[in-house]
Scaffold this active site. Structure first.
Site, PDB file in Angstrom:
ATOM      1  N   HIS A  20     -33.471  -4.502  61.145  1.00  0.00           N
ATOM      2  CA  HIS A  20     -32.370  -4.922  62.030  1.00  0.00           C
ATOM      3  C   HIS A  20     -31.843  -3.792  62.922  1.00  0.00           C
ATOM      4  CE1 HIS A  20     -29.504  -3.770  58.493  1.00  0.00           C
ATOM      5  NE2 HIS A  20     -29.699  -2.741  59.283  1.00  0.00           N
TER       6      HIS A  20
ATOM      7  N   HIS B 276     -22.122  -2.845  58.823  1.00  0.00           N
ATOM      8  CA  HIS B 276     -22.136  -1.384  58.960  1.00  0.00           C
ATOM      9  C   HIS B 276     -20.750  -0.912  59.388  1.00  0.00           C
ATOM     10  CE1 HIS B 276     -26.293  -2.761  59.496  1.00  0.00           C
ATOM     11  NE2 HIS B 276     -26.713  -1.565  59.150  1.00  0.00           N
TER      12      HIS B 276
ATOM     13  N   HIS C  57     -35.930   4.452  55.964  1.00  0.00           N
ATOM     14  CA  HIS C  57     -35.220   5.254  56.969  1.00  0.00           C
ATOM     15  C   HIS C  57     -34.038   5.975  56.339  1.00  0.00           C
ATOM     16  CE1 HIS C  57     -32.952   1.419  57.288  1.00  0.00           C
ATOM     17  NE2 HIS C  57     -32.106   1.901  58.165  1.00  0.00           N
TER      18      HIS C  57
ATOM     19  N   GLU D 288     -31.425  -0.682  51.928  1.00  0.00           N
ATOM     20  CA  GLU D 288     -31.229  -2.004  52.555  1.00  0.00           C
ATOM     21  C   GLU D 288     -32.285  -3.009  52.080  1.00  0.00           C
ATOM     22  OE1 GLU D 288     -29.053  -0.739  56.767  1.00  0.00           O
ATOM     23  OE2 GLU D 288     -31.182  -1.200  56.820  1.00  0.00           O
TER      24      GLU D 288
HETATM   25  C1  DHB Z   1     -30.774   2.618  62.600  1.00  0.00           C
HETATM   26  C2  DHB Z   1     -31.199   1.731  61.609  1.00  0.00           C
HETATM   27  C3  DHB Z   1     -30.282   0.965  60.919  1.00  0.00           C
HETATM   28  O1  DHB Z   1     -30.616   0.117  59.900  1.00  0.00           O
HETATM   29  C4  DHB Z   1     -28.941   1.035  61.230  1.00  0.00           C
HETATM   30  O2  DHB Z   1     -28.104   0.215  60.592  1.00  0.00           O
HETATM   31  C5  DHB Z   1     -28.497   1.923  62.214  1.00  0.00           C
HETATM   32  C6  DHB Z   1     -29.433   2.713  62.899  1.00  0.00           C
HETATM   33  C7  DHB Z   1     -31.749   3.444  63.350  1.00  0.00           C
HETATM   34  O3  DHB Z   1     -32.941   3.437  63.022  1.00  0.00           O
HETATM   35  O4  DHB Z   1     -31.364   4.097  64.311  1.00  0.00           O
HETATM   36 FE    FE Z   2     -28.817  -0.853  58.876  1.00  0.00          FE
END
Ligand code: DHB
Ligand code: FE
Length: 280
Positions: A12, A59, A193, A240
């Site tokens: 997302h 978030h 990530h 997540e």
């Molecule tokens: C990014 C990914 C995310 O899941 C998020 O909530 C905010 C930023 C990113 O990859 O930049």
């Molecule tokens: Fe996220």
């Protein structure tokens, strides 16, 4: 009775929303990401659900650190796109399904899952980016959506097993709702990530591919992976992925993998995407 027809998982990333909103999807950086959703857009046009039960994480848009529910179900008539600091995304307001949401809340709470009932909230990229990836840029969203917010932002997150069991209970809830509705369950977020700290930028392709394999073929075993292993292997935001287990728990043990896509990078994130259909 209502029935669950399919499960969808997708990342997302907020920059994906910006790429769509700013008309950049065909730029060289983004084209390979969006290519992975071309099939999905055609598939969902042919399998349009009445309702999407959408597990995502807020978030710090609807919830500040003052109050952080572990599981929160959106029971409102509609949900406005949140202003995440640069104005709300130019996407339609999200129509809810208060009757089904209230039924799911009753069924899950009476099955011993502690949900927070939310009667008013805005929804951020965690919810609207998956809708854009699947439905494109319509004037209005083609189905109703029940937002289901999972806390994976403030420690401690719920375990993968809790999420998987919640998905199983969700299925019973949906199947006991007396209306002729096709319901899809979507799990969003991930894949590997990490956005902050010394390991910012971490991607783990081997972990991600193994997660996809196990989510499809042995979800109960995958559900038993402790939260700390997601953090270690997939980075702090890789947690997540527990939301994908809600989707998987709501499906049959046997599923057909209608679509599977994986691409690195999109912003700081490994993008994963699945369409799973129940098999008898
Ligand atoms: C990014 C990914 C995310 O899941 C998020 O909530 C905010 C930023 C990113 O990859 O930049
Ligand atoms: Fe996220």
């Amino acid at each position: 009775m209502a029935r669950i027809t399919a499960g969808i998982a997708t990342s997302h990333v907020p920059a994906i929303g910006a790429a769509i909103d700013l008309g950049k999807t065909q730029e060289p950086y983004w084209a390979p990401v969006f290519a992975g959703y071309e099939f999905s857009k055609r598939w969902i046009a042919a399998h349009e659900p009445d309702v999407v039960f959408l597990a995502y994480n807020d978030h710090a848009s609807a919830f500040s650190l003052d109050v952080v529910p572990t599981f929160a179900i959106g029971c409102a008539e509609q949900f406005a796109p949140a202003d995440e600091g640069w104005g709300p995304r130019p996407v339609p307001t999200v129509p809810g399904h208060p009757e089904l949401a209230a039924h799911v809340a009753q069924s899950l709470i009476q099955s011993d899952f502690d949900l927070t009932v939310i009667n008013k909230m805005d929804v951020d990229h965690g919810l609207t980016v998956p809708l854009s990836l699947m439905f494109g840029q319509p004037q209005s969203w083609p189905c109703r959506v029940i937002p289901f917010a999972v806390n994976v932002v403030l420690y401690p997150p719920p375990s993968g097993l809790r999420c998987f069991r919640l998905g199983q209970a969700l299925r019973q809830a949906v199947e006991s709702f007396d209306a002729d509705l096709d319901v899809q369950v979507w799990g969003t977020g991930g894949m590997s990530h990490q956005l902050q700290g010394p390991r910012a930028g971490l991607i783990n392709k081997a972990f991600d591919q193994s997660f996809l394999d196990r989510l499809i073929a042995e979800p109960e075993a995958q559900a038993r992976m402790p939260h700390i292993d997601y953090m270690r292997e997939a980075g702090s935001e890789g947690i997540e992925l527990v939301m994908w287990l809600i989707m998987r728990g709501a499906l049959n043990a046997r599923v057909k993998t209608t679509h599977r896509f994986y691409h690195v990078p999109a912003s700081n994130t490994a993008v994963g995407h699945l369409i799973l259909e129940n098999q008898p």
